[in-house]
Write an enzyme that holds these catalytic residues in place. Structure first.
Site, mmCIF file in Angstrom:
data_model
loop_
_atom_site.group_PDB
_atom_site.id
_atom_site.type_symbol
_atom_site.label_atom_id
_atom_site.label_comp_id
_atom_site.label_asym_id
_atom_site.label_seq_id
_atom_site.Cartn_x
_atom_site.Cartn_y
_atom_site.Cartn_z
ATOM 1 N NE ARG A 10 -3.808 0.346 0.578
ATOM 2 C CZ ARG A 10 -4.919 0.297 1.293
ATOM 3 N NH1 ARG A 10 -5.357 -0.855 1.769
ATOM 4 N NH2 ARG A 10 -5.622 1.395 1.545
ATOM 5 C CG ASP A 142 5.298 -6.171 5.811
ATOM 6 O OD1 ASP A 142 5.942 -7.048 6.411
ATOM 7 O OD2 ASP A 142 4.316 -5.600 6.302
ATOM 8 C CE LYS A 279 -2.039 -6.023 15.561
ATOM 9 N NZ LYS A 279 -0.682 -5.472 15.564
ATOM 10 C CG LEU A 377 5.096 0.645 15.085
ATOM 11 C CD1 LEU A 377 4.862 1.378 13.781
ATOM 12 C CD2 LEU A 377 6.567 0.754 15.484
ATOM 13 C CD GLU A 381 2.112 4.845 17.500
ATOM 14 O OE1 GLU A 381 2.466 4.658 16.327
ATOM 15 O OE2 GLU A 381 0.927 4.704 17.879
ATOM 16 C CG ASP A 499 43.183 -16.260 14.597
ATOM 17 O OD1 ASP A 499 43.487 -16.009 15.770
ATOM 18 O OD2 ASP A 499 42.018 -16.398 14.196
ATOM 19 C CE1 TYR A 500 43.903 -23.964 18.376
ATOM 20 C CE2 TYR A 500 42.207 -22.862 19.669
ATOM 21 C CZ TYR A 500 42.848 -24.015 19.262
ATOM 22 O OH TYR A 500 42.425 -25.238 19.736
ATOM 23 C CG ASP A 501 39.797 -19.147 19.490
ATOM 24 O OD1 ASP A 501 39.149 -20.097 19.915
ATOM 25 O OD2 ASP A 501 40.783 -18.646 20.095
ATOM 26 C CG ASP A 680 38.446 -15.505 12.864
ATOM 27 O OD1 ASP A 680 39.449 -15.247 13.556
ATOM 28 O OD2 ASP A 680 37.327 -15.704 13.351
HETATM 29 C C1 GDG Z 1 2.676 -4.068 11.236
HETATM 30 C C2 GDG Z 1 3.076 -5.238 12.150
HETATM 31 C C3 GDG Z 1 4.741 -3.734 13.248
HETATM 32 C C4 GDG Z 1 -3.898 2.298 14.991
HETATM 33 N N1 GDG Z 1 -5.166 2.651 15.170
HETATM 34 C C5 GDG Z 1 -5.269 3.938 14.835
HETATM 35 C C6 GDG Z 1 -4.039 4.386 14.451
HETATM 36 N N2 GDG Z 1 -3.196 3.356 14.538
HETATM 37 C C7 GDG Z 1 -1.760 3.404 14.216
HETATM 38 C C8 GDG Z 1 -0.936 3.293 15.462
HETATM 39 C C9 GDG Z 1 0.340 2.643 14.935
HETATM 40 C C10 GDG Z 1 -0.159 1.799 13.778
HETATM 41 O O1 GDG Z 1 -1.434 2.272 13.406
HETATM 42 C C11 GDG Z 1 -0.312 0.339 14.149
HETATM 43 O O2 GDG Z 1 0.974 -0.226 14.192
HETATM 44 P P1 GDG Z 1 1.294 -1.595 14.912
HETATM 45 O O3 GDG Z 1 2.744 -1.754 14.958
HETATM 46 O O4 GDG Z 1 0.690 -1.589 16.254
HETATM 47 O O5 GDG Z 1 0.558 -2.746 14.060
HETATM 48 P P2 GDG Z 1 0.315 -3.181 12.504
HETATM 49 O O6 GDG Z 1 -0.540 -2.222 11.778
HETATM 50 O O7 GDG Z 1 -0.204 -4.573 12.591
HETATM 51 O O8 GDG Z 1 1.749 -3.142 11.808
HETATM 52 C C12 GDG Z 1 3.566 -4.696 13.475
HETATM 53 C C13 GDG Z 1 4.383 -2.675 12.213
HETATM 54 O O9 GDG Z 1 3.891 -3.272 11.009
HETATM 55 C C14 GDG Z 1 5.593 -1.825 11.856
HETATM 56 O O10 GDG Z 1 6.629 -2.578 11.361
HETATM 57 O O11 GDG Z 1 5.012 -3.063 14.459
HETATM 58 O O12 GDG Z 1 3.994 -5.748 14.307
HETATM 59 O O13 GDG Z 1 1.974 -6.118 12.366
HETATM 60 O O14 GDG Z 1 1.231 3.614 14.439
HETATM 61 O O15 GDG Z 1 -0.743 4.568 16.003
HETATM 62 N N3 GDG Z 1 -3.805 5.649 14.069
HETATM 63 C C15 GDG Z 1 -4.855 6.498 14.072
HETATM 64 N N4 GDG Z 1 -6.102 6.101 14.406
HETATM 65 C C16 GDG Z 1 -6.352 4.844 14.801
HETATM 66 O O16 GDG Z 1 -7.495 4.500 15.092
HETATM 67 N N5 GDG Z 1 -4.641 7.766 13.712
#
Ligand code: GDG
Length: 730
Positions: A10, A142, A279, A377, A381, A499-501, A680
């Protein structure tokens, strides 16, 4: 200047159509929010699906979307309804997603879905090839695009390609369930740098590579089809400032006031996630109910605000999950609610940023309980938003974020007693302790924010590229081996500095007291039988150990990286005095490694700096330690420092002594007409640097080196030495 092409399923902008009007909105989800700030700061082009199937738009619509996206440095890949159905809703979300989250019971295996996955990856490939310039950096993101790196590599071997997986990589015994397991790993291996959130996922991936193809890794490097590539951990950060300053926003302030008025003095427990079975929403609700049941004194005093964002609503399992969640929320509310209070406020929708951060800010507890989550995340946050430092994070140990947020209350999402207990504990945690814990986590999150994460990935990718260029010219070819043997045959005064290891025995034995095995001793005995040969074992180990191992073998020995020399059995001597002004140059590197290695820390002693990793997950710590050692080489080559690798520590001590001095010593003893030095790691670089131009120097493993040549492993070293000792080619 090279551009960065970010490629993901996306785009960060989603197009939608209402009546005949096309609207654009920011996309939700971790990848989009995380990468957006990076995208804006660099010369980037983001390639991906804009969220609207092409069956619903005509040529004019396609043009309109393309033009609008172009202004935002986005480039669309248009897909049809049936493609999205089979590729995204199908293979990605019904096959890859459950398997990669180790929830195999949800997985389906259907060939036509796999074929569509291939076709869509090909469409992405063609799109990229049509716009990529030779010096562009391509960063694929991804699980939807795991075949893409290889497809690109086949068409354009020169391209710089990085791949980052945002979800977990499963243990190999689960991964093996996939009928297309080889193809997917091969697809990923088309990249030059492959990144994961945690070391567990790195290890799982390496296990699968080893099991399926037999490729071994060395410090995260694999020599794959004569191309070196790197697999490493890059725990994704967040846009820290955006969250920590969100309280300044008047809308957020208003929202906080509103929530407070509605909730009153009740304690707020918050959870935010997509509606997804990974989740742990059901388990969370069950644990919350258990908490209410066991702690009636908290009835009417707490409230669980549960924001669940609609996700993959066309996939049946997700529809079923929604129904289950709806029912369970209704049941718990029905059972415990009073006229003035319902225990759960359930919002099934996406909320704007100011509402999200207001909730983070007012919540007393964030209850994050995934059964499995790549990173999560939301946990980060929540902590970043807490600029009053109050609030407790309860976090599942199954989230990648748990590796970095050790000060949170870490729980097992399947253990409702533990979750219930943790809620109670959090509700009673003194402010002082909450603050202290949050401040530690904040410092870490502030340091390794999302831009630093992306920069780190980009820099590592470029490093791998330059290593590849260097290495492709240096790999010890059959022709060179033949030349070494011929020179050996012609010569009469031969010096071996070994060298050894990691050179004579496997690296996996390193730093344990492992004696040389029979085969190694045999090879050495064979070599020293020939009076023309002087063999010297040059090691970092203590002289007592070496003396014991080689008590009856007439080889030269160097102990303690050059501190001690033995020319004759039992007779040791030292080489040089000490110097000391170097700490300021070394400390920043150690600090960087503290940032990138959760659990590690620095100790400053009067005459040394010590990097400890006793609290780090053990194999990850070891890998980082080896990497740190190799980086220290560049910093210390002119500083006369000794770097010691002890049990879970790396200690840097000014000694002015290194293997180079001892090499110098041996080289000056005779007029050698054949010198072969093999080693090494970083410490052997000093040996290589102190050899005459006519010497052969060989580094074991794939890293860059001052040696003339590289060789794959200690096994090949033994083959080479055996060939020489027999004075013929095998
Ligand atoms: C994938 C992996 C990995 C959520 N609800 C709302 C909202 N959010 C934002 C959060 C956060 C993001 O969406 C969700 O990120 P997560 O990491 O929790 O989960 P996934 O979407 O499953 O992400 C995950 C991530 O990729 C990054 O590599 O951490 O494990 O599954 O930023 O704040 N934001 C708003 N309204 C919402 O209702 N504005």
């Amino acid at each position: 200047m090279s551009r960065i092409l970010i490629v993901s399923n996306r785009l960060p902008v989603t197009a939608s159509k209402k009546k005949d009007k096309i609207n654009f909105l920011p996309s939700a989800g971790g990848l989009a929010t995380g990468m957006s700030s990076f995208h804006q700061d660099y010369d980037c082009l983001w390639i991906g699906w804009p969220g609207l199937v092409k069956d619903r738009i005509d040529e004019k619509g396609i043009q309109e979307i393309t033009t609008k996206l172009e202004k935002l440095n986005n480039y669309p890949v248009f897909l049809s309804q049936s493609q999205i159905q089979a590729y995204y809703n199908g293979f990605c979300n019904k096959t890859i997603w459950p398997i990669f989250h180790s929830l195999t019971q949800y997985a389906v295996y259907q060939n036509f879905l796999w074929e569509e996955y291939n076709r869509v990856n090909k469409i992405f490939c063609q799109t990229i090839l049509s716009i990529a310039r030779p010096d562009d950096i391509i960063w694929v993101h991804d699980y939807q695009l795991m075949l893409l790196p290889k497809m690109l590599r086949e068409k354009r071997p020169d391209l710089t390609i990085g791949f980052f997986l945002h979800i977990p990589f499963p243990p190999q015994e689960i991964y093996r369930l996939l009928p297309w397991r080889e193809k997917i790993v091969e697809g990923i291996l088309g990249a030059d740098l492959i990144g994961f959130h945690t070391y567990d996922y790195v290890r799982n991936f390496l296990d699968s590579v080893l099991r399926l193809f037999g490729y071994e890794s060395n410090m995260g490097y694999i020599n794959y089809q004569n191309r070196i590539l790197k697999i490493d951990t890059f725990p994704m950060g967040i846009d820290y400032e955006r969250f920590s300053s969100s309280i300044q926003n008047p809308d957020t302030k208003k929202e906080i006031k509103k929530i407070r008025e509605q909730v009153g003095e009740k304690k707020i427990i918050l959870s935010i996630d997509r509606m997804d079975y990974t989740k742990g929403i059901i388990k969370r609700l069950e644990a919350f109910e258990f908490f209410l049941q066991k702690n009636p004194e908290y009835l009417e005093k707490v409230i669980l605000i549960m924001v669940v964002v609609p996700s993959r609503i066309r996939v049946k399992q997700y529809q079923q999950l929604k129904q289950q969640v709806d029912e369970l929320v209704g049941e718990i509310n029905g059972k415990y609610a009073t006229i003035n209070w319902s225990p759960i406020r359930y919002l099934f929708k996406s909320i704007p940023f100011y509402e999200l951060t207001a909730l983070y800010y007012v919540a007393d507890i964030a209850l994050i309980t995934p059964l499995k989550d790549g990173m999560n995340l939301v946990a980060k946050e929540f902590i970043a938003t807490k600029n009053n430092n109050k609030g407790v994070l309860i976090l599942s140990e199954m989230a990648g974020a748990a590796a970095e947020l050790g000060e949170a209350l870490i729980i097992n999402p399947n253990n409702r007693e533990q979750i219930s207990w943790s809620i109670k504990y959090a509700l009673n945690m003194p402010d002082k302790i909450q603050k202290k814990r949050n401040q530690i986590m904040q410092k870490r999150l502030k340091n390794y924010h999302v831009k630093k994460w992306a920069d780190d990935f980009k820099e590592n990718l470029l490093k791998v590229k330059s290593m590849q260029a260097e290495f492709s010219e240096k790999y010890l070819s059959p022709e060179t081996r033949l030349k070494i043997v011929k020179d050996y045959q012609k010569s009469i005064n031969r010096l071996f500095l070994l060298d050894y290891d990691g050179t004579l025995i496997s690296t996996s034995y390193k730093f344990k007291k492992v004696k040389p095995d029979k085969k190694t001793l045999n090879i050495i005995q064979q070599l020293i039988k020939d009076k023309k040969n002087q063999v010297v074992i040059v090691s970092g180990r203590e002289k007592e150990t070496l003396e014991k191992w080689f008590a009856n073998i007439n080889v030269g020995l160097v102990a303690g990286h050059g501190t001690w020399l033995r020319e004759k059995i039992g007779q040791w001597k030292t080489v040089k005095p000490l110097i000391n002004k170097w700490k300021d140059q070394i400390r920043p590197l150690l600090e960087l490694y503290v940032d990138r290695t959760p659990g590690s820390f620095i100790q400053e002693k009067e005459h040394s700096l010590v990097w400890h990793y006793i609290k780090t997950e053990s194999s990850f710590g070891r890998m980082r330690a080896l990497e740190l050692k190799s980086s220290l080489l560049h910093l210390t080559s002119n500083l006369d420092l000794e770097v010691l690798h002890g049990e879970k520590v790396i200690e840097i001590i000014p000694t002015g002594i290194n293997k180079g001095l001892s090499a110098d010593y041996w080289v000056s003893q005779k007029d050698w007409d054949f010198i072969l030095a093999i080693g090494d790691d970083w410490s052997d670089e000093d040996t290589f640097a102190n050899l005459p131009d006519t010497a052969y120097s060989v580094k074991v493993g794939a890293g860059s080196s001052q040696s003339n040549y590289n060789i794959d492993s200690y096994v090949e070293v033994k083959t080479l030495l055996t060939e020489l000792s027999k004075n013929k080619l095998s």
